[in-house]
Write an enzyme that holds these catalytic residues in place. Structure first.
Site, PDB file in Angstrom:
ATOM      1  N   ASP A  26      -5.216 -12.666   3.358  1.00 24.57           N
ATOM      2  CA  ASP A  26      -6.412 -12.111   3.971  1.00 24.57           C
ATOM      3  C   ASP A  26      -7.664 -12.266   3.108  1.00 24.57           C
ATOM      4  O   ASP A  26      -8.723 -11.742   3.453  1.00 24.57           O
ATOM      5  CB  ASP A  26      -6.198 -10.639   4.341  1.00 24.57           C
ATOM      6  CG  ASP A  26      -5.373  -9.872   3.333  1.00 24.57           C
ATOM      7  OD1 ASP A  26      -5.161 -10.388   2.217  1.00 24.57           O
ATOM      8  OD2 ASP A  26      -4.928  -8.763   3.652  1.00 24.57           O
TER       9      ASP A  26
ATOM     10  N   HIS B 175      -6.758  -6.836  -0.360  1.00 26.59           N
ATOM     11  CA  HIS B 175      -6.840  -5.386  -0.563  1.00 26.59           C
ATOM     12  C   HIS B 175      -6.074  -4.993  -1.827  1.00 26.59           C
ATOM     13  O   HIS B 175      -5.075  -5.612  -2.179  1.00 26.59           O
ATOM     14  CB  HIS B 175      -6.260  -4.652   0.649  1.00 26.59           C
ATOM     15  CG  HIS B 175      -6.883  -5.066   1.946  1.00 26.59           C
ATOM     16  ND1 HIS B 175      -6.274  -5.937   2.812  1.00 26.59           N
ATOM     17  CD2 HIS B 175      -8.083  -4.747   2.490  1.00 26.59           C
ATOM     18  CE1 HIS B 175      -7.065  -6.128   3.869  1.00 26.59           C
ATOM     19  NE2 HIS B 175      -8.165  -5.424   3.685  1.00 26.59           N
TER      20      HIS B 175
ATOM     21  N   ASP C 282      -3.330 -10.335  -2.455  1.00 21.23           N
ATOM     22  CA  ASP C 282      -3.853  -9.817  -1.188  1.00 21.23           C
ATOM     23  C   ASP C 282      -5.300  -9.385  -1.385  1.00 21.23           C
ATOM     24  O   ASP C 282      -5.684  -8.938  -2.474  1.00 21.23           O
ATOM     25  CB  ASP C 282      -2.993  -8.629  -0.752  1.00 21.23           C
ATOM     26  CG  ASP C 282      -3.272  -8.173   0.665  1.00 21.23           C
ATOM     27  OD1 ASP C 282      -2.472  -8.495   1.556  1.00 21.23           O
ATOM     28  OD2 ASP C 282      -4.292  -7.484   0.883  1.00 21.23           O
TER      29      ASP C 282
ATOM     30  N   HIS D 160       0.815  -1.222   0.000  1.00 16.60           N
ATOM     31  CA  HIS D 160       0.000   0.000   0.000  1.00 16.60           C
ATOM     32  C   HIS D 160       0.851   1.276   0.000  1.00 16.60           C
ATOM     33  O   HIS D 160       0.325   2.362  -0.272  1.00 16.60           O
ATOM     34  CB  HIS D 160      -0.922   0.037   1.218  1.00 16.60           C
ATOM     35  CG  HIS D 160      -2.001  -0.998   1.204  1.00 16.60           C
ATOM     36  ND1 HIS D 160      -2.833  -1.199   0.128  1.00 16.60           N
ATOM     37  CD2 HIS D 160      -2.371  -1.910   2.138  1.00 16.60           C
ATOM     38  CE1 HIS D 160      -3.678  -2.177   0.396  1.00 16.60           C
ATOM     39  NE2 HIS D 160      -3.411  -2.634   1.604  1.00 16.60           N
TER      40      HIS D 160
END
Length: 366
Positions: free
Chosen positions: A264, A178, A176, A139
């Protein structure tokens, strides 16, 4: 196959403080453990040892990345900010991304661990590698740390491979839950790096990771997002790989594949709403290994990102690492069969429709 493994005890010493999941304690938020805490990584490392698979891995000792190496990706102001907060002993990189004393040095060690994994694969010391590093990185943009990430570990390693080893075409496949917004932003106008992100649609960051974000300038066509609907499971992820990821890699023909690897998207993760299980991750790893062998001599590097279920991240990680090194430990995932019986584990029509849209982007790669 020889599989490298990067780990250091200091990765677990990065302090995200006594936050309740992600919010600071207050008179309405009882103090608790931050979501990005050491325990999932510690338990994954412990299961690797208990299972015996560590005996089948090549230990790669990390080192601290240099400021020069970080500066290939990040601005001087951002690097200085992270160091200043760390030296102060407490602070936030942007929002909900706390760090403490020593976090700067540990983040350097995480980025350096990704670099060492990359070097070991490029030089042929190992065929592939998994870097179990912390803090995560996908990120972090050039000038902002966010989403628990301080420095963009995978991107730093990619730039290192380009600058010092002369690689000209590298692909990053982020699974991931996200959106890998930082990796996308760093390479958005760069046709030498194909960035692909499979993620839960509009989860984090908000309004990030849409199909329309397809690169710009010379990088137009070299960024592909696959925003999957909440509730997507192994069937949808496998379909996305079969119809988007693998065809994109075949068109791009990378010299090396990097995977920002978060677990995740599992069906029991508190930070996502997907249905992946360890068998699903094992299948994705196998597909990437097969593509890497065909395209780039098997050169594949994975850098650890998210995953917040203490009980389940270890089994997902073990499944992937078993595939990387070609050795089955015989350890059974106690949740895998149960999760495999949940409804919605196969690809659903609305999920297939989202994959169809992303598949149209593959033809833009040249």
């Amino acid at each position: 196959m020889a599989t490298g493994f990067v780990f250091h005890e200091l990765y677990l010493w990065h302090n995200t403080w006594n936050w309740n999941q992600v919010f600071p304690p207050s008179l309405t938020v009882q103090p608790g453990t931050h979501a990005e805490n050491p325990e999932t990584k510690r338990r994954l490392r412990n299961l690797l040892e208990v299972s015996g698979i560590l005996d089948h891995l090549v230990t790669i000792k990390p080192r601290r990345a240099t400021v020069e190496e970080l500066s290939r990706v990040h601005t001087p102001a951002h690097i200085a900010k992270i160091r200043e907060i760390s030296d102060r002993g407490y602070g936030d990189a942007s929002s909900l991304t706390p760090l403490g004393a020593g976090s700067y040095e540990i983040a350097l060690l995480a980025a350096g661990g990704a670099i060492k994994a990359m070097e070991a694969v490029i030089t042929g010391e190992v065929d592939n590698a998994y870097a179990l590093i912390r803090p995560p990185g996908h990120h972090a943009t050039a000038d902002v740390g966010m989403g628990f990430c301080l420095f963009s570990n995978a991107a730093i390693a990619i730039r290192h491979a380009q600058q010092l080893h002369g690689l000209t075409r590298i692909a990053a496949v982020d699974w991931d839950v996200h959106h890998g917004n930082g990796t996308q932003a760093i390479f958005y106008d760069d046709p030498s790096v194909l960035t692909i992100s499979l993620h839960q649609d509009n989860l984090f960051p908000a309004n990030s990771g849409a199909i329309a974000e397809n690169g710009e300038g010379k990088g137009k066509g070299f960024n592909i997002n696959v925003p999957l609907p909440p509730g997507s499971g192994p069937g949808a992820y496998a379909a996305a790989f079969e119809r988007v990821v693998i065809p994109a890699l075949m068109r791009f023909k990378p010299e090396l594949i990097v995977v920002p690897s978060g677990f995740d998207a599992s069906g029991v993760d508190p930070m996502g709403r997907m249905l992946m299980n360890s068998s699903g991750y094992r299948r994705l790893a196998r597909m990437l290994l097969d593509a890497a062998r065909e395209l780039c001599g098997g050169r594949l590097v994975m850098t650890h990102e998210g995953g917040y279920s203490e009980m389940y991240v270890p089994y997902c990680g073990l499944a992937v690492i078993e595939e990387l090194c070609g050795h089955r430990t015989g350890v059974e995932d106690p949740w895998d069969q149960l999760m495999g019986q949940w409804g919605g584990m196969s690809a659903q029509p609305h999920q297939t429709a989202a994959i169809d849209q992303a598949a149209e982007l593959v033809k833009n790669i040249n």
